[in-house]
Write an enzyme that holds these catalytic residues in place. Sequence first.
Site, PDB file in Angstrom:
ATOM      1  NE  ARG A 138      -2.557  -1.051   3.651  1.00 42.73           N
ATOM      2  CZ  ARG A 138      -2.530  -2.204   4.332  1.00 42.73           C
ATOM      3  NH1 ARG A 138      -2.950  -3.324   3.751  1.00 42.73           N
ATOM      4  NH2 ARG A 138      -2.096  -2.246   5.583  1.00 42.73           N
ATOM      5  CD  GLU A 193     -17.289  11.800  -0.746  1.00 47.51           C
ATOM      6  OE1 GLU A 193     -16.300  11.818  -0.003  1.00 47.51           O
ATOM      7  OE2 GLU A 193     -17.414  11.020  -1.694  1.00 47.51           O
ATOM      8  CE  LYS A 200     -14.884  12.964  -3.205  1.00 45.10           C
ATOM      9  NZ  LYS A 200     -13.511  12.504  -3.053  1.00 45.10           N
ATOM     10  CE  LYS A 211     -13.761  10.881   1.602  1.00 44.47           C
ATOM     11  NZ  LYS A 211     -13.531   9.849   0.579  1.00 44.47           N
TER      12      LYS A 211
HETATM   13  P1  13P Z   1     -14.650   7.839  -6.245  1.00 44.36           P
HETATM   14  O1  13P Z   1     -14.205   8.961  -7.178  1.00 44.36           O
HETATM   15  O2  13P Z   1     -14.033   6.528  -6.576  1.00 44.36           O
HETATM   16  O3  13P Z   1     -16.136   7.821  -6.067  1.00 44.36           O
HETATM   17  O4  13P Z   1     -14.018   8.171  -4.828  1.00 44.36           O
HETATM   18  C1  13P Z   1     -14.113   9.436  -4.338  1.00 44.36           C
HETATM   19  C2  13P Z   1     -14.194   9.389  -2.865  1.00 44.36           C
HETATM   20  O5  13P Z   1     -13.408   9.990  -2.188  1.00 44.36           O
HETATM   21  C3  13P Z   1     -15.280   8.620  -2.245  1.00 44.36           C
HETATM   22  O6  13P Z   1     -15.381   8.972  -0.903  1.00 44.36           O
END
Ligand code: 13P
Length: 340
Positions: free
Chosen positions: A46, A177, A219, A136
Amino acid sequence: MAAQELDATGRALVAEGKGILAADESDGTIKKRFDSIGVESTEEKRRAYRELLFTTEGVEEYISGVILFDETIRQSAADGTPFPKLLESKGIIPGIKVDKGAKPLALAEGETITEGLDGLRERLAEYRELGARFAKWRATYSISDTLPSEYCMWTNAHALARYAALCQEAGLVPIVEPEVLMDGDHTIERSFHVTSRVLFAVFTELADQKVQLEGTLLKPNMVLSGYDASERAGADEVAKETIRCFKRHVPAAVPGIVFLSGGQSDEDATAHLNAMNKLGPHPWQLSFSYGRALQAAALSAWAGENVEAGQRAFYHRAKMNSAARSGLYAPEMEREAVSA
Ligand code: 13P
């Protein structure tokens, strides 16, 4: 001063031609990604994979920030440079995923609430020490004929706002998000309706909890037909409906909307962003914060050992999405990847 710093970080994350790399896959998610290329998910693999992404030469022209996972923010490059320092030295802003995942919402079959508020103030202080300047938190909502419920939308909005307020107190820009999942056979109209309700709840809670919108990024999902819908809307309709939805619900004080890719193909995610930016100018910057749509090609080119091919694929995808930031992407540009 603190407000000005948040403002400046928020604007830097959506600087012209740039977007965010979401590389914050949790242990379970990265294992799934590695399984798909037949690579065992060990801590060292990773680390090596993330180093490949972060050391891609020139990618800082297209990438403003990277969202890290708890394990990754504490790791270092092979030469011993901690990842947050490495990113900063390239002018890329380090960020951190701080939610603890979506768990079943009590008394609401099929719905989830995102956890992670307990102890968050202390965790944010530590992440800032480690170099993070933004964070986030992701909430998810499934669409069916009856879901999501108002209960699910408002409880998640409340948690998103509590998280955002704590971030701003700690001097971190919150990326908020709310992801309406696109699995199912629903129409684009249904996606428009649900995304509208979700955004309405989120901005009501952000205002009630005193979150400064200038230092916040949204987001969201794009407004799309369900992945199993019989007639799926094309790029122009997706762009038009997404903008119509966001103009109704996202205040102009928000500096940028950084879309998630949510399982769209790489090229769809780029084409949709491009079509939206072609309709601009808009009150906010329209950018990307893609996970899968920036990494899928890189992962398979790398396949556990081919660093150079992985970096070439990642660089190409970042460049395509950068072009989409100003509506200058064209599918013919995809050929560059082959000749590079
Ligand atoms: P994806 O663009 O693969 O949807 O991932 C963005 C993300 O941060 C999901 O929490």
